[in-house]
Every structure is written in structure tokens, then in C-alpha cells.
Motif scaffolding. Structure first.
Motif, PDB file in Angstrom:
ATOM      1  N   ARG A  51       0.847  -1.190   0.000  1.00 16.10           N
ATOM      2  CA  ARG A  51       0.000   0.000   0.000  1.00 16.10           C
ATOM      3  C   ARG A  51       0.882   1.238   0.000  1.00 16.10           C
ATOM      4  NH1 ARG A  51      -0.580   2.366   5.190  1.00 16.10           N
ATOM      5  NH2 ARG A  51       0.420   1.133   6.789  1.00 16.10           N
ATOM      6  N   PRO A  52       0.398   2.335  -0.537  1.00 13.79           N
ATOM      7  CA  PRO A  52       1.189   3.575  -0.497  1.00 13.79           C
ATOM      8  C   PRO A  52       1.298   4.096   0.932  1.00 13.79           C
ATOM      9  CG  PRO A  52      -0.943   3.939  -1.538  1.00 13.79           C
ATOM     10  CD  PRO A  52      -0.857   2.481  -1.218  1.00 13.79           C
ATOM     11  N   ILE A  53       2.407   4.753   1.229  1.00  8.26           N
ATOM     12  CA  ILE A  53       2.601   5.337   2.557  1.00  8.26           C
ATOM     13  C   ILE A  53       2.977   6.808   2.419  1.00  8.26           C
ATOM     14  CG2 ILE A  53       3.241   3.181   3.701  1.00  8.26           C
ATOM     15  CD1 ILE A  53       6.165   4.048   3.460  1.00  8.26           C
ATOM     16  N   ASN A  54       2.594   7.575   3.419  1.00  8.81           N
ATOM     17  CA  ASN A  54       2.939   8.997   3.443  1.00  8.81           C
ATOM     18  C   ASN A  54       4.356   9.173   3.978  1.00  8.81           C
ATOM     19  OD1 ASN A  54       0.369   9.532   2.572  1.00  8.81           O
ATOM     20  ND2 ASN A  54      -0.367  10.309   4.516  1.00  8.81           N
ATOM     21  N   ILE A  55       5.097  10.055   3.335  1.00  9.22           N
ATOM     22  CA  ILE A  55       6.463  10.371   3.751  1.00  9.22           C
ATOM     23  C   ILE A  55       6.584  11.886   3.882  1.00  9.22           C
ATOM     24  CG2 ILE A  55       8.894  10.361   3.038  1.00  9.22           C
ATOM     25  CD1 ILE A  55       8.366   7.766   1.579  1.00  9.22           C
ATOM     26  N   MET A  56       7.247  12.328   4.934  1.00  2.51           N
ATOM     27  CA  MET A  56       7.473  13.755   5.140  1.00  2.51           C
ATOM     28  C   MET A  56       8.715  14.169   4.374  1.00  2.51           C
ATOM     29  SD  MET A  56       6.425  16.517   6.578  1.00  2.51           S
ATOM     30  CE  MET A  56       7.133  18.131   6.787  1.00  2.51           C
ATOM     31  N   GLN A  57       8.531  15.073   3.421  1.00  3.86           N
ATOM     32  CA  GLN A  57       9.658  15.633   2.669  1.00  3.86           C
ATOM     33  C   GLN A  57       9.978  16.988   3.296  1.00  3.86           C
ATOM     34  OE1 GLN A  57       8.986  16.488  -1.546  1.00  3.86           O
ATOM     35  NE2 GLN A  57      10.950  15.507  -1.931  1.00  3.86           N
ATOM     36  N   LEU A  58      11.039  17.027   4.081  1.00  2.42           N
ATOM     37  CA  LEU A  58      11.377  18.224   4.845  1.00  2.42           C
ATOM     38  C   LEU A  58      11.890  19.345   3.946  1.00  2.42           C
ATOM     39  CD1 LEU A  58      13.225  16.619   7.904  1.00  2.42           C
ATOM     40  CD2 LEU A  58      10.922  17.589   7.886  1.00  2.42           C
ATOM     41  N   SER A  59      11.415  20.556   4.197  1.00  2.00           N
ATOM     42  CA  SER A  59      11.979  21.752   3.578  1.00  2.00           C
ATOM     43  C   SER A  59      13.286  22.089   4.303  1.00  2.00           C
ATOM     44  CB  SER A  59      10.988  22.909   3.719  1.00  2.00           C
ATOM     45  OG  SER A  59      10.846  23.247   5.095  1.00  2.00           O
ATOM     46  N   GLU A  60      13.943  23.143   3.880  1.00  2.00           N
ATOM     47  CA  GLU A  60      15.163  23.569   4.585  1.00  2.00           C
ATOM     48  C   GLU A  60      14.838  23.952   6.031  1.00  2.00           C
ATOM     49  OE1 GLU A  60      18.385  23.312   3.488  1.00  2.00           O
ATOM     50  OE2 GLU A  60      17.302  22.199   1.940  1.00  2.00           O
ATOM     51  N   ILE A  61      13.702  24.609   6.232  1.00  3.73           N
ATOM     52  CA  ILE A  61      13.306  24.966   7.594  1.00  3.73           C
ATOM     53  C   ILE A  61      12.926  23.708   8.372  1.00  3.73           C
ATOM     54  CG2 ILE A  61      11.569  26.194   8.976  1.00  3.73           C
ATOM     55  CD1 ILE A  61      11.588  28.398   6.877  1.00  3.73           C
ATOM     56  N   GLY A  62      12.279  22.761   7.715  1.00  2.00           N
ATOM     57  CA  GLY A  62      11.939  21.492   8.359  1.00  2.00           C
ATOM     58  C   GLY A  62      13.183  20.740   8.806  1.00  2.00           C
ATOM     59  N   LYS A  63      14.239  20.806   7.990  1.00  2.00           N
ATOM     60  CA  LYS A  63      15.508  20.161   8.365  1.00  2.00           C
ATOM     61  C   LYS A  63      16.100  20.824   9.607  1.00  2.00           C
ATOM     62  CE  LYS A  63      16.538  18.667   3.685  1.00  2.00           C
ATOM     63  NZ  LYS A  63      17.328  18.938   2.469  1.00  2.00           N
ATOM     64  N   LEU A  64      15.953  22.149   9.704  1.00  2.00           N
ATOM     65  CA  LEU A  64      16.430  22.858  10.903  1.00  2.00           C
ATOM     66  C   LEU A  64      15.619  22.441  12.129  1.00  2.00           C
ATOM     67  CD1 LEU A  64      16.924  26.455   9.449  1.00  2.00           C
ATOM     68  CD2 LEU A  64      18.732  24.871  10.167  1.00  2.00           C
ATOM     69  N   ALA A  65      14.294  22.355  11.975  1.00  2.00           N
ATOM     70  CA  ALA A  65      13.441  21.936  13.094  1.00  2.00           C
ATOM     71  C   ALA A  65      13.834  20.540  13.573  1.00  2.00           C
ATOM     72  CB  ALA A  65      11.970  21.970  12.674  1.00  2.00           C
ATOM     73  N   HIS A  66      14.138  19.663  12.633  1.00  2.00           N
ATOM     74  CA  HIS A  66      14.562  18.298  12.955  1.00  2.00           C
ATOM     75  C   HIS A  66      15.929  18.313  13.659  1.00  2.00           C
ATOM     76  CE1 HIS A  66      16.075  14.193  12.091  1.00  2.00           C
ATOM     77  NE2 HIS A  66      14.806  13.863  12.234  1.00  2.00           N
ATOM     78  N   GLN A  67      16.872  19.047  13.083  1.00  2.00           N
ATOM     79  CA  GLN A  67      18.238  19.115  13.621  1.00  2.00           C
ATOM     80  C   GLN A  67      18.245  19.651  15.051  1.00  2.00           C
ATOM     81  OE1 GLN A  67      20.865  21.696  11.339  1.00  2.00           O
ATOM     82  NE2 GLN A  67      22.038  22.181  13.179  1.00  2.00           N
ATOM     83  N   PHE A  68      17.509  20.738  15.302  1.00  2.25           N
ATOM     84  CA  PHE A  68      17.540  21.337  16.637  1.00  2.25           C
ATOM     85  C   PHE A  68      16.792  20.495  17.662  1.00  2.25           C
ATOM     86  CE2 PHE A  68      18.340  25.315  14.097  1.00  2.25           C
ATOM     87  CZ  PHE A  68      19.700  25.309  14.365  1.00  2.25           C
ATOM     88  N   TRP A  69      15.780  19.737  17.225  1.00  4.01           N
ATOM     89  CA  TRP A  69      15.125  18.810  18.154  1.00  4.01           C
ATOM     90  C   TRP A  69      16.146  17.775  18.626  1.00  4.01           C
ATOM     91  CZ3 TRP A  69      10.388  19.165  20.365  1.00  4.01           C
ATOM     92  CH2 TRP A  69       9.948  18.058  21.102  1.00  4.01           C
ATOM     93  N   LEU A  70      16.936  17.252  17.681  1.00  2.00           N
ATOM     94  CA  LEU A  70      17.950  16.258  18.050  1.00  2.00           C
ATOM     95  C   LEU A  70      19.037  16.837  18.948  1.00  2.00           C
ATOM     96  CD1 LEU A  70      18.404  14.356  14.654  1.00  2.00           C
ATOM     97  CD2 LEU A  70      17.175  13.581  16.695  1.00  2.00           C
ATOM     98  N   GLU A  71      19.239  18.156  18.896  1.00  2.00           N
ATOM     99  CA  GLU A  71      20.273  18.799  19.713  1.00  2.00           C
ATOM    100  C   GLU A  71      19.820  19.115  21.140  1.00  2.00           C
ATOM    101  OE1 GLU A  71      22.194  22.148  17.881  1.00  2.00           O
ATOM    102  OE2 GLU A  71      22.605  21.034  16.038  1.00  2.00           O
ATOM    103  N   ILE A  72      18.536  18.930  21.434  1.00  2.00           N
ATOM    104  CA  ILE A  72      18.023  19.274  22.770  1.00  2.00           C
ATOM    105  C   ILE A  72      18.836  18.609  23.883  1.00  2.00           C
ATOM    106  CG2 ILE A  72      16.063  18.980  24.344  1.00  2.00           C
ATOM    107  CD1 ILE A  72      14.214  19.662  21.970  1.00  2.00           C
ATOM    108  N   PRO A  73      19.131  17.288  23.817  1.00  2.83           N
ATOM    109  CA  PRO A  73      19.896  16.685  24.923  1.00  2.83           C
ATOM    110  C   PRO A  73      21.319  17.228  25.053  1.00  2.83           C
ATOM    111  CG  PRO A  73      18.792  14.991  23.633  1.00  2.83           C
ATOM    112  CD  PRO A  73      18.672  16.270  22.865  1.00  2.83           C
ATOM    113  N   ASN A  74      21.889  17.742  23.963  1.00  2.00           N
ATOM    114  CA  ASN A  74      23.224  18.354  24.056  1.00  2.00           C
ATOM    115  C   ASN A  74      23.170  19.656  24.853  1.00  2.00           C
ATOM    116  OD1 ASN A  74      24.150  16.297  22.403  1.00  2.00           O
ATOM    117  ND2 ASN A  74      23.930  17.499  20.546  1.00  2.00           N
TER     118      ASN A  74
END
Length: 197
Positions: A51-74
Motif C-alpha cells: 500500500r502507499p505510505i505517506n512520507i514527510m519531505q522536509l523543507s530547509e526549515i523542516g531540516k532545521l526543526a529536525h536538527q535542533f530537536w535532536l540537539e536538545i539533549p546536548n
């Protein structure tokens, strides 16, 4: 709504008598201003034979949101990340506060004796300044501020809705249900109540 100095004020949606610096798991939702789709698009991947599945294609801002979420524990060693997802106009995630001493107060050793860490005063707000405490609000302020600063280099109008939604996860059944909700968020985008109006 109550008034303060003859003006209406917005009531806090935080749980009364709960210290958001205490050890717990918190389900967080943060939305973009006006629910604008800054973080990318959801596309349908037809490569799956079943079956088809939905995938999130991150924009440049979306990549920043993802990157900074991962940096929270640092930035905040007392935080552990669990399940999270960046959606086109919001972020869902579980943040776990995991401090020694259950986060009730910080204890340090001085001359072989335990002493409570004194929090320095924070200007006009004194020790009520949220940026002096190891709590959920400080983490979210850092995340939103860091993401905003870098995102405005790409899109000058980028912004977040004020505040954030939180839910204290109180038991393993709720934990599993919320993790499943986050994991399935992409698939449920078409009926998501946070979708742009």
C-alpha cells in the motif's frame, strides 16, 4: 478569563501544582504561526507493493526543526528524547526529564556535605525567571528560539504560535498510545485537526 490590572489575561494551560522541572515524560506539540506549512510536504510513496505510505519531505526549515530537536539533549543533559515527528506545520514529540534526585532540587557536594544549589537571581523577575531553571519551558524556549533564528535566514516571516501544548504521560498504557499516535501522524495527516485551515 481573569483580569490583572484591569486587563484580561490568558490563563496558563499548565497543570496547577505541578513543577515542570520534575522527572516525567511529556508529550509536546508546537505549532507554526497560523499553522503555515513551513516544514515541508507530505508525499505519497508508491514504492511499497502492499500500500502507499505517506512520507514527510522536509523543507530547509523542516531540516532545521529536525536538527535542533535532536540537539536538545546536548543543550539540556537532563532531557532524553523519545518518539517525535516533524509535520508540515507542527512538531510532536516526547521529552523525558530524567534528573538525579527526581528533579525536586539539585544537590551538590561541598566539603563532604550535601548542599542545595542556590539559583542566582534573574534580574527583575528574580528566581521566577524561567531561563534559570531546568524545566520544560526553558527547553521549549531554547528550541523555538534556535529554530526561529536560523529559519528567518531562509524565510523572514517564519514564526511559532505562542506557547506550546503539553501532556504529562502518567502510565505505560498512555505512553504506548501516544508513541503510536506520533508514529502514525504522517498516515493520518488528511484528518489531522492541526492541518492548515
Amino acid at each position: 478569563m481573569n483580569k490583572f490590572n484591569n486587563r484580561y489575561r490568558i490563563e496558563s494551560n499548565r497543570l496547577q501544582n505541578w513543577d515542570y522541572g520534575w522527572n516525567a515524560s511529556y508529550f509536546i506539540t508546537i505549532c507554526t504561526a497560523n499553522r503555515k506549512l513551513y516544514f515541508g510536504d507530505i508525499i505519497i510513496n508508491n514504492d511499497d507493493d502492499l500500500r502507499p505510505i505517506n512520507i514527510m519531505q522536509l523543507s530547509e526549515i523542516g531540516k532545521l526543526a529536525h536538527q535542533f530537536w535532536l540537539e536538545i539533549p546536548n543543550q539540556f543533559p537532563f532531557i532524553r528524547l523519545d518518539e517525535f515527528v516533524i509535520m508540515p506545520n507542527h512538531v510532536h514529540g516526547i521529552l523525558v526529564i530524567d534528573k538525579p534526585n527526581d528533579g525536586i532540587h539539585d544537590v551538590v557536594q561541598r566539603d563532604g556535605r550535601d548542599a542545595i544549589n542556590r539559583v542566582p537571581t534573574g534580574g527583575i523577575t528574580g528566581n521566577k525567571n524561567p531561563m534559570l531553571h531546568e524545566n520544560l519551558s526553558r527547553v521549549i524556549r531554547w528550541y523555538k528560539g534556535r529554530t526561529t533564528f536560523e529559519s528567518r535566514k531562509i524565510h523572514v516571516d517564519f514564526g511559532w504560535q505562542p506557547g506550546f501544548y503539553d501532556h504529562i504521560i502518567r502510565n505505560p498504557i498512555a505512553y504506548k498510545r501516544i508513541r503510536r499516535y506520533i508514529r502514525n501522524n504522517l498516515e493520518n495527516w488528511n484528518c489531522d485537526r492541526l492541518k492548515e485551515k
